[in-house]
Design a protein around this motif. Structure first.
Motif, PDB file in Angstrom:
ATOM      1  N   LEU A  61     -37.396   5.111  24.846  1.00 23.90           N
ATOM      2  CA  LEU A  61     -38.724   4.921  24.248  1.00 23.90           C
ATOM      3  C   LEU A  61     -39.830   4.977  25.294  1.00 23.90           C
ATOM      4  N   VAL A  62     -39.559   4.482  26.491  1.00 24.47           N
ATOM      5  CA  VAL A  62     -40.536   4.548  27.580  1.00 24.47           C
ATOM      6  C   VAL A  62     -40.713   5.997  28.024  1.00 24.47           C
ATOM      7  N   GLU A  63     -39.608   6.726  28.163  1.00 19.94           N
ATOM      8  CA  GLU A  63     -39.681   8.123  28.586  1.00 19.94           C
ATOM      9  C   GLU A  63     -40.480   8.963  27.596  1.00 19.94           C
ATOM     10  N   ASP A  64     -40.406   8.631  26.317  1.00 19.26           N
ATOM     11  CA  ASP A  64     -41.164   9.375  25.316  1.00 19.26           C
ATOM     12  C   ASP A  64     -42.621   8.933  25.256  1.00 19.26           C
ATOM     13  N   GLY A  65     -42.951   7.829  25.894  1.00 21.47           N
ATOM     14  CA  GLY A  65     -44.325   7.357  25.894  1.00 21.47           C
ATOM     15  C   GLY A  65     -44.670   6.440  24.738  1.00 21.47           C
ATOM     16  N   LEU A  66     -43.661   6.014  23.974  1.00 22.61           N
ATOM     17  CA  LEU A  66     -43.907   5.081  22.873  1.00 22.61           C
ATOM     18  C   LEU A  66     -44.105   3.663  23.377  1.00 22.61           C
ATOM     19  N   LEU A  67     -43.382   3.298  24.427  1.00 22.56           N
ATOM     20  CA  LEU A  67     -43.483   1.955  25.002  1.00 22.56           C
ATOM     21  C   LEU A  67     -44.037   2.029  26.413  1.00 22.56           C
ATOM     22  N   LEU A  68     -44.736   0.969  26.797  1.00 21.31           N
ATOM     23  CA  LEU A  68     -45.223   0.802  28.158  1.00 21.31           C
ATOM     24  C   LEU A  68     -44.524  -0.393  28.788  1.00 21.31           C
ATOM     25  N   ARG A  69     -44.227  -0.286  30.073  1.00 21.47           N
ATOM     26  CA  ARG A  69     -43.676  -1.407  30.844  1.00 21.47           C
ATOM     27  C   ARG A  69     -44.808  -2.023  31.627  1.00 21.47           C
ATOM     28  N   GLU A  70     -44.921  -3.353  31.541  1.00 21.70           N
ATOM     29  CA  GLU A  70     -45.989  -4.069  32.224  1.00 21.70           C
ATOM     30  C   GLU A  70     -45.389  -5.211  33.048  1.00 21.70           C
ATOM     31  N   PRO A  71     -45.151  -4.982  34.353  1.00 23.77           N
ATOM     32  CA  PRO A  71     -44.638  -6.061  35.196  1.00 23.77           C
ATOM     33  C   PRO A  71     -45.654  -7.195  35.291  1.00 23.77           C
ATOM     34  N   GLU A  72     -45.139  -8.406  35.151  1.00 25.72           N
ATOM     35  CA  GLU A  72     -45.995  -9.599  35.245  1.00 25.72           C
ATOM     36  C   GLU A  72     -45.131 -10.712  35.839  1.00 25.72           C
ATOM     37  N   GLY A  73     -45.340 -10.973  37.113  1.00 31.23           N
ATOM     38  CA  GLY A  73     -44.490 -11.953  37.780  1.00 31.23           C
ATOM     39  C   GLY A  73     -43.055 -11.457  37.819  1.00 31.23           C
ATOM     40  N   THR A 120     -40.236  13.113  20.088  1.00 26.48           N
ATOM     41  CA  THR A 120     -40.495  11.798  19.504  1.00 26.48           C
ATOM     42  C   THR A 120     -39.555  11.522  18.345  1.00 26.48           C
ATOM     43  N   LEU A 121     -39.320  12.514  17.510  1.00 24.87           N
ATOM     44  CA  LEU A 121     -38.395  12.314  16.387  1.00 24.87           C
ATOM     45  C   LEU A 121     -36.993  11.987  16.885  1.00 24.87           C
ATOM     46  N   ARG A 122     -36.556  12.639  17.964  1.00 28.62           N
ATOM     47  CA  ARG A 122     -35.241  12.306  18.542  1.00 28.62           C
ATOM     48  C   ARG A 122     -35.238  10.875  19.061  1.00 28.62           C
ATOM     49  N   ALA A 123     -36.358  10.466  19.671  1.00 24.93           N
ATOM     50  CA  ALA A 123     -36.435   9.114  20.244  1.00 24.93           C
ATOM     51  C   ALA A 123     -36.359   8.040  19.168  1.00 24.93           C
ATOM     52  N   VAL A 124     -36.941   8.284  18.014  1.00 26.83           N
ATOM     53  CA  VAL A 124     -36.960   7.251  16.976  1.00 26.83           C
ATOM     54  C   VAL A 124     -35.864   7.436  15.931  1.00 26.83           C
ATOM     55  N   PHE A 165     -41.211 -11.097  35.159  1.00 25.94           N
ATOM     56  CA  PHE A 165     -40.905 -10.484  33.872  1.00 25.94           C
ATOM     57  C   PHE A 165     -41.495  -9.086  33.771  1.00 25.94           C
ATOM     58  N   VAL A 166     -40.854  -8.268  32.965  1.00 18.40           N
ATOM     59  CA  VAL A 166     -41.398  -6.956  32.613  1.00 18.40           C
ATOM     60  C   VAL A 166     -41.598  -6.968  31.107  1.00 18.40           C
ATOM     61  N   TRP A 167     -42.852  -6.873  30.700  1.00 16.40           N
ATOM     62  CA  TRP A 167     -43.192  -6.900  29.290  1.00 16.40           C
ATOM     63  C   TRP A 167     -43.233  -5.477  28.756  1.00 16.40           C
ATOM     64  N   LEU A 168     -42.764  -5.321  27.541  1.00 16.03           N
ATOM     65  CA  LEU A 168     -42.779  -4.028  26.858  1.00 16.03           C
ATOM     66  C   LEU A 168     -43.762  -4.107  25.709  1.00 16.03           C
ATOM     67  N   SER A 169     -44.603  -3.098  25.601  1.00 15.88           N
ATOM     68  CA  SER A 169     -45.565  -3.055  24.506  1.00 15.88           C
ATOM     69  C   SER A 169     -45.716  -1.612  24.036  1.00 15.88           C
ATOM     70  N   LEU A 170     -46.246  -1.469  22.851  1.00 16.33           N
ATOM     71  CA  LEU A 170     -46.492  -0.132  22.323  1.00 16.33           C
ATOM     72  C   LEU A 170     -47.649   0.500  23.085  1.00 16.33           C
TER      73      LEU A 170
END
Length: 91
Positions: A59-71, A12-16, A73-78
Motif C-alpha cells: 500500500l505504501v509502494e502504491d502511494g495509498l499509505l504514508l509512513r510517518e516516523p514519530e519517536g 492501484t486495483l492490484r494493490a487493493v 513509532f511509525v504511524w501509517l495514514s492515508l
C-alpha cells in the motif's frame, strides 16, 4: 484513458484487490486520529506482524499509505490526495 493513467489505475486495483489490504485501509480510515501503527493494525485484524508489514509495504509502494516516523513509532495514514478515492472504494 491514456496509457499512463490506465497503468496507474491497474497498479492501484492490484494493490487493493486483497481483503487484508482493504481491511487495513478501513481500520486506518476509521481510527479516531486517521492513523495507526503496525502494532495497532496487527491487534485489530488478529494477524501476525510480518503479514501486516507485507501488506502495508504494498500500500505504501502504491502511494495509498504514508509512513510517518514519530519517536520510536511509525504511524501509517492515508495519503491526503488519495483519501477520497479510498473512502469511495470502501463505501
Amino acid at each position: 484513458m491514456g496509457r499512463n493513467a490506465a497503468e496507474e489505475l491497474a497498479r492501484t486495483l492490484r494493490a487493493v484487490a486483497d481483503p487484508t489490504r482493504l481491511q487495513l485501509l478501513s481500520v486506518i480510515l476509521d481510527s479516531s486520529s486517521g492513523r495507526a501503527t503496525v502494532s495497532q493494525l496487527t491487534e485489530a485484524l488478529q494477524l501476525r506482524q510480518p503479514t501486516v508489514t507485507h501488506h502495508v509495504r504494498i500500500l505504501v509502494e502504491d502511494g495509498l499509505l504514508l509512513r510517518e516516523p514519530e519517536g520510536k513509532f511509525v504511524w501509517l495514514s492515508l495519503a491526503p490526495e488519495r483519501r477520497t478515492a479510498v473512502e469511495d472504494l470502501l463505501r
